[in-house]
Design an enzyme around this catalytic site. Structure first.
Site, short mmCIF file in Angstrom:
data_model
loop_
_atom_site.label_atom_id
_atom_site.label_comp_id
_atom_site.label_asym_id
_atom_site.label_seq_id
_atom_site.Cartn_x
_atom_site.Cartn_y
_atom_site.Cartn_z
N PRO A 172 40.44 28.98 35.89
CA PRO A 172 40.31 28.80 37.34
C PRO A 172 39.54 29.96 37.98
O PRO A 172 39.78 31.13 37.67
CB PRO A 172 41.76 28.76 37.83
CG PRO A 172 42.53 28.26 36.65
CD PRO A 172 41.84 28.82 35.45
N CYS A 173 38.62 29.60 38.88
CA CYS A 173 37.77 30.62 39.51
C CYS A 173 38.34 31.17 40.81
O CYS A 173 37.88 32.19 41.30
CB CYS A 173 36.38 30.03 39.76
SG CYS A 173 36.37 28.69 40.98
N GLN A 174 39.37 30.50 41.37
CA GLN A 174 39.86 30.88 42.70
C GLN A 174 40.32 32.34 42.80
O GLN A 174 40.14 32.96 43.86
CB GLN A 174 40.99 29.95 43.14
CG GLN A 174 40.57 28.53 43.40
CD GLN A 174 40.63 27.66 42.14
OE1 GLN A 174 40.71 28.17 41.03
NE2 GLN A 174 40.63 26.34 42.31
N TYR B 266 38.91 34.86 41.73
CA TYR B 266 37.78 35.78 41.63
C TYR B 266 36.61 35.44 42.54
O TYR B 266 35.74 36.28 42.75
CB TYR B 266 37.26 35.79 40.18
CG TYR B 266 38.36 35.77 39.16
CD1 TYR B 266 39.17 36.88 38.96
CD2 TYR B 266 38.64 34.61 38.42
CE1 TYR B 266 40.21 36.85 38.04
CE2 TYR B 266 39.67 34.58 37.49
CZ TYR B 266 40.46 35.70 37.32
OH TYR B 266 41.49 35.66 36.41
N THR B 267 36.57 34.23 43.09
CA THR B 267 35.40 33.81 43.86
C THR B 267 35.23 34.66 45.11
O THR B 267 36.21 35.05 45.77
CB THR B 267 35.50 32.32 44.23
OG1 THR B 267 34.36 31.95 45.00
CG2 THR B 267 36.75 32.02 45.06
#
Length: 363
Positions: A100-102, A104-105
């Site tokens: 999941p990128c959330q 770090y975005t």
């Protein structure tokens, strides 16, 4: 840099073809596909020429898992990787990961390890020292921002402590003849004593090209991006298609000047996110099908309507991501497809990284 239109052979190789590498595969790869989503990692492995392979996929998104089964005929393990027994991820040659990128975005709160969605990755990182048969190869994809995270630091520490060599990349599809900006972080790792084809790059903090790739001349892209028209629906000029995907008047009136607008003859587009069609700014480009002399960003509402702005279709975004032409979504709504595609990756970019990963200096 080479410019010009693509012929059918070039287009198939770039977008929907199976471009087999020159590497000799001695045995069937055993692959662990973690956070499998739509199966973009699996498609990348196929495009890189590593078929057949035995794959085991994990993802907690039931909708993505249904699309995965629709295309590949295989069930995804819908299990939380925080609690999955290590024996279920043991004994695989290659780990493909798109966590999941959330956490770090740059558009989010960047809570990193404090974000609950980072826990499964942390658990996988901690598992390296406990695995009896750890992977020989690893590829991880994530958003720009991951490279400065504590999650990344812990992953690097775990890799070094367990005898891996690694290289890090920041790449975008527009470096691979695809008219789309989607800058992403990638990490490649392989178990020593295996060496990367260019081990001198191990010391680079971030690599912006793929060595020995047909898409690069040295460190520079060999080609300019192709035109968007190559990635559109076959009937992209059809009026019925425009009516189905046109931008409603109320949205034009409120936010029409905020859209990033491109044309079929453009050679660029902005990153498509999971919020495409729901929000205006920063979620992806829209297509102007009307008179190109109309500068839609500077127009009145009447002129905006004459510009004939429409959203890219889910199929067109899938094409830009490098998904095969026969890839289907099993009856999902457009909103569901946009959401899943916004969380996906570019198959062409990842396939080139996989080819490089498996090229060893000893070869």
């Amino acid at each position: 840099r080479v410019r010009g239109r693509l012929d059918n052979c070039q287009l198939n190789k770039l977008m929907i073809g199976r471009s087999f590498g020159s590497m000799t595969q001695i045995q069937t790869l055993k692959v662990l596909e973690l956070y499998s989503g739509l199966g973009g990692l699996r498609l990348s492995l196929s495009k890189a020429g590593f078929e057949p392979f035995h794959i085991k996929a994990f993802d907690v998104n039931p909708l993505a898992n249904s699309v995965y089964k629709h295309n590949f005929g295989e069930e995804v393990n819908c299990k939380d990787l925080c609690t999955t027994p290590l024996r279920e991820i043991e004994d695989h040659d290659l780990w493909l990961m798109s966590p999941p990128c959330q956490p770090y975005t740059r558009q989010g709160k960047q809570k990193d390890l404090e974000d609950p969605r980072a826990r499964s990755l942390l658990r996988l990182i901690q598992s390296f020292s406990s695995l009896k048969n750890p992977p020989n190869y690893l590829l991880l994809e994530n958003v720009k921002g991951f490279e400065v995270s504590e999650s990344r630091n812990r992953l690097i520490d775990a890799l070094l402590s367990n005898g891996y060599r690694y290289q890090e990349f920041e790449l975008s599809p527009n470096q691979f003849r695809i008219p789309n900006s989607r800058l992403r972080y990638f990490l490649l790792a392989k178990k020593s004593p295996m060496e990367f084809l260019y081990p001198e790059l191990n010391s680079r903090s971030m690599i912006g090209f793929i060595p020995d790739s047909e898409f690069f001349s040295g460190e520079s892209p060999k080609y300019s991006p192709a035109l968007i028209e190559h990635f559109l629906e076959p009937d992209f000029t059809d009026e019925s298609l425009f009516e189905k995907f046109k931008i409603p008047t109320k949205i034009l009136a409120k936010s029409g000047r905020l859209f990033d607008i491109v044309f079929p003859y453009s050679d660029r587009s902005c990153c498509f996110t999971k919020s495409y069609c729901r929000y205006t700014e920063g979620t992806g480009s829209v297509l102007q099908m009307g008179d190109s002399s109309i500068l839609a960003n500077e127009c009145t509402l009447s002129l905006l309507e004459m510009a004939k702005l429409r959203y890219f279709t889910p199929r067109e975004i899938a094409n830009i991501h490098g998904f095969p032409s026969d890839y289907g979504f099993g009856g999902l709504t457009n909103r569901q497809m946009y959401c899943l595609l916004g969380n996906s990756l570019n198959v062409v970019v990842v396939s080139e990284l996989i080819k490089y990963l498996f090229k060893n200096k000893s070869n």
